[in-house]
Design an enzyme around this catalytic site. Structure first.
Site, PDB file in Angstrom:
ATOM      1  N   ARG A  88       0.824  -1.202   0.000  1.00  0.00           N
ATOM      2  CA  ARG A  88       0.000   0.000   0.000  1.00  0.00           C
ATOM      3  C   ARG A  88       0.861   1.256   0.000  1.00  0.00           C
ATOM      4  O   ARG A  88       0.327   2.364  -0.010  1.00  0.00           O
ATOM      5  CB  ARG A  88      -0.860   0.001   1.261  1.00  0.00           C
ATOM      6  CG  ARG A  88      -2.323  -0.395   1.044  1.00  0.00           C
ATOM      7  CD  ARG A  88      -3.008   0.014   2.295  1.00  0.00           C
ATOM      8  NE  ARG A  88      -4.418  -0.028   2.411  1.00  0.00           N
ATOM      9  CZ  ARG A  88      -5.197  -1.072   2.517  1.00  0.00           C
ATOM     10  NH1 ARG A  88      -4.729  -2.264   2.329  1.00  0.00           N
ATOM     11  NH2 ARG A  88      -6.466  -0.932   2.761  1.00  0.00           N
ATOM     12  N   ARG A 123     -22.190  -0.063   3.797  1.00  0.00           N
ATOM     13  CA  ARG A 123     -21.629  -1.355   4.197  1.00  0.00           C
ATOM     14  C   ARG A 123     -21.994  -1.685   5.649  1.00  0.00           C
ATOM     15  O   ARG A 123     -21.884  -0.853   6.536  1.00  0.00           O
ATOM     16  CB  ARG A 123     -20.115  -1.307   4.021  1.00  0.00           C
ATOM     17  CG  ARG A 123     -19.441  -2.628   4.103  1.00  0.00           C
ATOM     18  CD  ARG A 123     -18.282  -2.697   3.149  1.00  0.00           C
ATOM     19  NE  ARG A 123     -17.060  -2.210   3.774  1.00  0.00           N
ATOM     20  CZ  ARG A 123     -15.846  -2.359   3.220  1.00  0.00           C
ATOM     21  NH1 ARG A 123     -15.711  -2.956   2.063  1.00  0.00           N
ATOM     22  NH2 ARG A 123     -14.787  -1.897   3.847  1.00  0.00           N
ATOM     23  N   ARG A 156     -18.706  -0.894  10.497  1.00  0.00           N
ATOM     24  CA  ARG A 156     -17.320  -0.991  10.933  1.00  0.00           C
ATOM     25  C   ARG A 156     -16.819   0.414  11.211  1.00  0.00           C
ATOM     26  O   ARG A 156     -17.115   1.336  10.473  1.00  0.00           O
ATOM     27  CB  ARG A 156     -16.487  -1.595   9.796  1.00  0.00           C
ATOM     28  CG  ARG A 156     -15.586  -2.722  10.215  1.00  0.00           C
ATOM     29  CD  ARG A 156     -15.033  -3.436   8.995  1.00  0.00           C
ATOM     30  NE  ARG A 156     -13.998  -2.641   8.316  1.00  0.00           N
ATOM     31  CZ  ARG A 156     -13.373  -3.051   7.196  1.00  0.00           C
ATOM     32  NH1 ARG A 156     -13.705  -4.201   6.642  1.00  0.00           N
ATOM     33  NH2 ARG A 156     -12.462  -2.300   6.645  1.00  0.00           N
TER      34      ARG A 156
HETATM   35  P1  ADP Z   1     -10.062  -1.687   2.962  1.00  0.00           P
HETATM   36  O1  ADP Z   1     -11.393  -2.045   3.514  1.00  0.00           O
HETATM   37  O2  ADP Z   1      -9.683  -0.256   3.034  1.00  0.00           O
HETATM   38  O3  ADP Z   1      -9.690  -2.360   1.674  1.00  0.00           O
HETATM   39  P2  ADP Z   1      -8.389  -3.362   4.524  1.00  0.00           P
HETATM   40  O4  ADP Z   1      -9.433  -4.237   5.053  1.00  0.00           O
HETATM   41  O5  ADP Z   1      -7.480  -3.841   3.466  1.00  0.00           O
HETATM   42  O6  ADP Z   1      -9.038  -2.016   4.054  1.00  0.00           O
HETATM   43  O7  ADP Z   1      -7.493  -2.788   5.722  1.00  0.00           O
HETATM   44  C1  ADP Z   1      -8.046  -2.188   6.848  1.00  0.00           C
HETATM   45  C2  ADP Z   1      -7.016  -1.339   7.556  1.00  0.00           C
HETATM   46  O8  ADP Z   1      -5.863  -2.144   7.895  1.00  0.00           O
HETATM   47  C3  ADP Z   1      -6.441  -0.199   6.719  1.00  0.00           C
HETATM   48  O9  ADP Z   1      -7.234   0.954   6.762  1.00  0.00           O
HETATM   49  C4  ADP Z   1      -5.075   0.016   7.372  1.00  0.00           C
HETATM   50  O10 ADP Z   1      -5.175   0.746   8.560  1.00  0.00           O
HETATM   51  C5  ADP Z   1      -4.653  -1.405   7.725  1.00  0.00           C
HETATM   52  N1  ADP Z   1      -3.855  -2.008   6.631  1.00  0.00           N
HETATM   53  C6  ADP Z   1      -4.205  -3.060   5.840  1.00  0.00           C
HETATM   54  N2  ADP Z   1      -3.237  -3.339   4.936  1.00  0.00           N
HETATM   55  C7  ADP Z   1      -2.249  -2.429   5.158  1.00  0.00           C
HETATM   56  C8  ADP Z   1      -0.984  -2.178   4.551  1.00  0.00           C
HETATM   57  N3  ADP Z   1      -0.529  -2.907   3.516  1.00  0.00           N
HETATM   58  N4  ADP Z   1      -0.229  -1.166   5.049  1.00  0.00           N
HETATM   59  C9  ADP Z   1      -0.649  -0.435   6.088  1.00  0.00           C
HETATM   60  N5  ADP Z   1      -1.836  -0.602   6.692  1.00  0.00           N
HETATM   61  C10 ADP Z   1      -2.631  -1.588   6.245  1.00  0.00           C
END
Ligand code: ADP
Ligand code: ZN
Length: 211
Positions: A88, A123, A156
């Site tokens: 990310r 959601r 959430r």
């Molecule tokens: P989304 O619903 O935004 O796709 P995820 O479920 O992938 O989010 O991730 C939820 C949270 O977990 C993110 O908002 C972040 O805080 C953290 N997170 C997940 N993957 C990463 C990553 N590769 N680097 C940093 N933080 C992460």
């Protein structure tokens, strides 16, 4: 196949990941899911991550890089995998390169911000079993109640409107530059996210058949 899925939060990466996983018989590795599980279990890593995720910010690079390094060394990743939500940031992508992981493609699912906001505000998730629903696109049989286990659905914390806007900013600032990163490596594929999941899936599978 070793694949990275890119896209704004709520672009539908997770859904596409599940479908590709099944079709190619490779695991999906979602850093978001790993972090949420750690939060729920109250592990040390979970405690470290909590404040960041609740604000819609990224967890520090070294934490997620550690998670991925461990996970990719497990046996089920030998034949390939799909990374959903990692990398990310540019340093995360560089760390992946340094681990010697050679990916086949980075597939970016493109969805307009306004559409993302609409999707995320509807959601709803089940706090008991993790099933997810949508007030417009994926309604549970009974309003506000989980189809799978009957528990009351919740929003959430990181899906609350203010947090969503923050997550979108973070995406544009820190994650979107990865498109140029993988484009420079000749590995970027892009797909325009459609209203209907099955339409996006058709485009995704067509793009993957080219690699
Ligand atoms: P989304 O619903 O935004 O796709 P995820 O479920 O992938 O989010 O991730 C939820 C949270 O977990 C993110 O908002 C972040 O805080 C953290 N997170 C997940 N993957 C990463 C990553 N590769 N680097 C940093 N933080 C992460
Ligand atoms: Zn449930």
């Amino acid at each position: 196949m070793k694949l990275i899925l890119l896209g704004a939060p709520g672009a539908g990466k997770g859904t596409q990941a599940e479908i590709i996983s099944e079709k190619y018989n490779i695991p999906t590795i979602s850093t978001g899911n790993i972090i949420r599980a750690a939060l729920k279990e109250g592990t040390e890593m979970g405690l470290k991550a909590k404040a960041y995720t609740e604000r819609g910010e990224l967890v520090p690079d070294e934490v997620v890089i550690g998670i991925i390094n461990e996970r990719l060394n497990e046996d089920d990743c030998k034949e390939g995998f799909i990374l959903d939500g990692f990398p990310r940031t540019i340093p995360q992508a560089e760390a992946l390169d340094k681990m010697g992981v050679c990916i086949d493609a980075a597939l970016s699912i493109e969805v307009e911000d306004s559409e993302i906001v609409k999707r995320m505000s509807g959601r709803r998730v089940c706090p008991a079993c993790g099933a997810s629903f949508h007030t417009e696109y994926k309604k549970p049989a009974k309003d506000g109640v989980c189809d799978a286990c009957g528990e009351a659905l919740i929003i959430r914390k990181d899906d609350e409107p203010e947090t969503v806007l923050n997550r979108l900013n973070v995406y544009h600032e820190q994650t979107e530059p990865l498109k140029s990163y993988y484009k420079a490596q000749g590995k970027l594929l892009t797909v325009k996210g459609q209203d209907k999941v099955s339409d996006t899936t058709a485009l995704t599978l067509a793009a993957l058949s080219e690699i």
